[in-house]
Design an enzyme around this catalytic site. Sequence first.
Site, PDB file in Angstrom:
ATOM      1  CG  ASN A 109     -58.514  14.833 -10.892  1.00 18.89           C
ATOM      2  OD1 ASN A 109     -58.926  14.285 -11.265  1.00 18.89           O
ATOM      3  ND2 ASN A 109     -58.878  16.398 -10.875  1.00 18.89           N
ATOM      4  CD  GLU A 115     -48.339  23.555 -12.417  1.00 19.86           C
ATOM      5  OE1 GLU A 115     -47.276  23.788 -12.923  1.00 19.86           O
ATOM      6  OE2 GLU A 115     -49.510  24.087 -12.951  1.00 19.86           O
ATOM      7  CB  ALA A 141     -63.304  23.017 -14.479  1.00 21.13           C
ATOM      8  CE1 TYR A 152     -55.786  18.036 -18.555  1.00 20.51           C
ATOM      9  CE2 TYR A 152     -55.259  17.027 -16.552  1.00 20.51           C
ATOM     10  CZ  TYR A 152     -55.853  18.068 -17.404  1.00 20.51           C
ATOM     11  OH  TYR A 152     -56.616  19.092 -16.758  1.00 20.51           O
TER      12      TYR A 152
END
Length: 194
Positions: A114, A109, A76, A121
Amino acid sequence: MTLLELKYLTPEHLGALLELDQACFGGLWTLEAYQRELDSPNSDLIGLVNPFAPNSLLGVGCLWAILEEAHITILAVHPQYQRQGFGQALLYGLLSVAEQRNLERATLEVRVSNHAAIALYQKFGFKTAGRRKGYYKDTGEDALILWHNGLAQPEFPQLLSDWEYQIHTHLVRLDWELQIDLSVYSADPPLTKK
């Protein structure tokens, strides 16, 4: 140029962790949960910290070492600092830690909606391996299960080096100087924190 440190978090960062968690997730984890992560020899909690304001945390990443796997539980960046490359720096940091621990693969996950996180990723070599229906209890949204199976490959250290260079170059263009201090593991045994 503003200095930014990518480093392991300590109990002194707990207040900042809770503030960041609130800003990013609306209170996903409690103080006790973060303390457990700090105390666990199988968990690594890293953050992006401005050393001139050490109680302000700009981003956080967490992984659990489970057998040969790095399970990324949190990544985050504070909403005020998103879209600057901080997520890349944190993901690089988590994968570096996983490599130091001699882990072979990484998983996580991510919400199917998103798209920015999924693109991040994928840029780092993660592939979609499945889907968890209704995984996110707050909305009932599905999660994609992503895997990176190449952490033990001989070319992975060079990939890490390339990513580090790209991240440094990008952040310098935005007037950030990144210092990385993630060297707390001895080569043997990989799961013992110094």
